[in-house]
Design a protein around this motif. Structure first.
Motif, PDB file in Angstrom:
ATOM      1  N   PRO A 112       0.768  -0.788  -0.356  1.00  0.00           N
ATOM      2  CA  PRO A 112       0.401   0.071   0.250  1.00  0.00           C
ATOM      3  C   PRO A 112       0.841   1.153  -0.242  1.00  0.00           C
ATOM      4  N   ALA A 113       0.589   2.262  -0.582  1.00  0.00           N
ATOM      5  CA  ALA A 113       0.789   2.999  -1.171  1.00  0.00           C
ATOM      6  C   ALA A 113       0.940   4.391   0.675  1.00  0.00           C
ATOM      7  N   ALA A 114       1.880   5.159   0.712  1.00  0.00           N
ATOM      8  CA  ALA A 114       1.858   6.039   1.714  1.00  0.00           C
ATOM      9  C   ALA A 114       0.541   7.170   0.985  1.00  0.00           C
ATOM     10  N   PRO A 115       0.457   7.692   2.606  1.00  0.00           N
ATOM     11  CA  PRO A 115      -1.182   8.671   1.891  1.00  0.00           C
ATOM     12  C   PRO A 115      -0.311   9.925   1.576  1.00  0.00           C
ATOM     13  N   ALA A 116      -1.034  10.430   0.298  1.00  0.00           N
ATOM     14  CA  ALA A 116       0.380  11.890  -0.193  1.00  0.00           C
ATOM     15  C   ALA A 116      -0.760  12.825   0.223  1.00  0.00           C
ATOM     16  N   PRO A 117       0.643  13.591   0.103  1.00  0.00           N
ATOM     17  CA  PRO A 117      -0.148  15.431   1.071  1.00  0.00           C
ATOM     18  C   PRO A 117      -1.103  15.839   0.161  1.00  0.00           C
ATOM     19  N   HIS A 118      -1.690  17.079   0.596  1.00  0.00           N
ATOM     20  CA  HIS A 118      -3.291  17.589   0.146  1.00  0.00           C
ATOM     21  C   HIS A 118      -3.372  19.108   1.094  1.00  0.00           C
ATOM     22  N   PRO A 119      -3.402  20.261   0.448  1.00  0.00           N
ATOM     23  CA  PRO A 119      -3.232  21.363   1.058  1.00  0.00           C
ATOM     24  C   PRO A 119      -4.411  21.570   2.240  1.00  0.00           C
ATOM     25  N   GLN A 120      -5.175  20.444   1.796  1.00  0.00           N
ATOM     26  CA  GLN A 120      -7.010  20.822   3.053  1.00  0.00           C
ATOM     27  C   GLN A 120      -6.385  19.473   3.683  1.00  0.00           C
ATOM     28  N   LEU A 121      -5.088  18.532   3.447  1.00  0.00           N
ATOM     29  CA  LEU A 121      -5.018  17.042   4.337  1.00  0.00           C
ATOM     30  C   LEU A 121      -5.096  18.052   6.084  1.00  0.00           C
ATOM     31  N   HIS A 122      -5.664  17.124   6.337  1.00  0.00           N
ATOM     32  CA  HIS A 122      -5.803  16.990   8.355  1.00  0.00           C
ATOM     33  C   HIS A 122      -4.859  16.079   8.897  1.00  0.00           C
ATOM     34  N   THR A 123      -5.506  14.806   8.564  1.00  0.00           N
ATOM     35  CA  THR A 123      -4.850  13.664   9.499  1.00  0.00           C
ATOM     36  C   THR A 123      -4.737  12.396   7.889  1.00  0.00           C
ATOM     37  N   ALA A 124      -4.322  11.960   7.295  1.00  0.00           N
ATOM     38  CA  ALA A 124      -4.390  10.449   7.027  1.00  0.00           C
ATOM     39  C   ALA A 124      -3.044   9.915   7.719  1.00  0.00           C
ATOM     40  N   ALA A 125      -4.189   8.035   6.918  1.00  0.00           N
ATOM     41  CA  ALA A 125      -3.455   7.142   7.473  1.00  0.00           C
ATOM     42  C   ALA A 125      -4.070   5.947   6.621  1.00  0.00           C
ATOM     43  N   VAL A 126      -2.844   5.440   6.852  1.00  0.00           N
ATOM     44  CA  VAL A 126      -3.173   3.816   5.433  1.00  0.00           C
ATOM     45  C   VAL A 126      -3.095   2.365   6.890  1.00  0.00           C
TER      46      VAL A 126
END
Length: 180
Positions: free
Chosen positions: A124-138
């Motif tokens: 699985p790929a790591a989450p990609a950053p996005h300007p409005q992204l607060h937190t992401a998890a895989v």
């Protein structure tokens, strides 16, 4: 790090204001919970954002498995859900990657979740950053060979054709000393 989520699917005519009030009253109780990375108090409302159901579906990231276990079986808060709604099945995943996004310090408004079968030999790929992204998890469930991609957004969630669920976030408990 571990992720977990339970889903309480409610009747079609259920007044979701009851859940909103519950979170207003009780949501702060985990704001300083030892071992908790974050808890997103999530809802889906039938007819809103493509949802066909009314649902309360909190999502957790735990920094410590023992803290997660105490929460579930040690009288650490989950007993309130069991008392009021019965004992729901709790999904559990091992976190492979977590990312504090560029909007990490902004209030959270929405969340997306994408659950899919993990093809053999695929990492699985790591989450990609996005300007409005607060937190992401895989995270990964080895029993079902599934991967979940979960994202919290500072705005309404961006269009994502792969998202299997879109949620409104009512509250975010993110103990400052327990960040990831």
């Amino acid at each position: 790090m571990d992720a977990m989520q339970y889903e309480l699917t409610l009747p079609a005519d259920y007044d979701m204001e009851i859940i909103r009030e519950r979170v207003r009253r009780l949501g702060h109780m985990l704001d300083h919970r030892k071992g908790l990375g974050l808890k997103a108090y999530l809802i889906r409302t039938a007819g809103v954002g493509g949802s066909s159901v009314n649902q309360y579906a909190p999502f957790y990231l735990w920094n410590a498995a023992d803290a997660m276990s105490r929460f579930l079986v040690g009288g650490g808060g989950f007993h309130n859900i069991v008392r009021d709604f019965g004992r729901p099945p709790v999904r559990h995943w091992t976190v492979l990657a977590a990312l504090a996004g560029p909007a990490r310090h902004a209030p959270v408004r929405s969340a997306t979740r994408h659950v899919a079968t993990l093809p053999w030999g695929t990492e699985p790929a790591a989450p990609a950053p996005h300007p409005q992204l607060h937190t992401a998890a895989v995270a990964f469930d080895a029993y079902r060979w599934e991967v979940v991609r979960f994202s919290l957004w500072a705005t309404e969630s961006p269009e994502d054709p792969e998202a299997t669920e879109r949620y409104e976030v009512l509250h975010l408990s993110a103990p400052p000393s327990e960040g990831f």
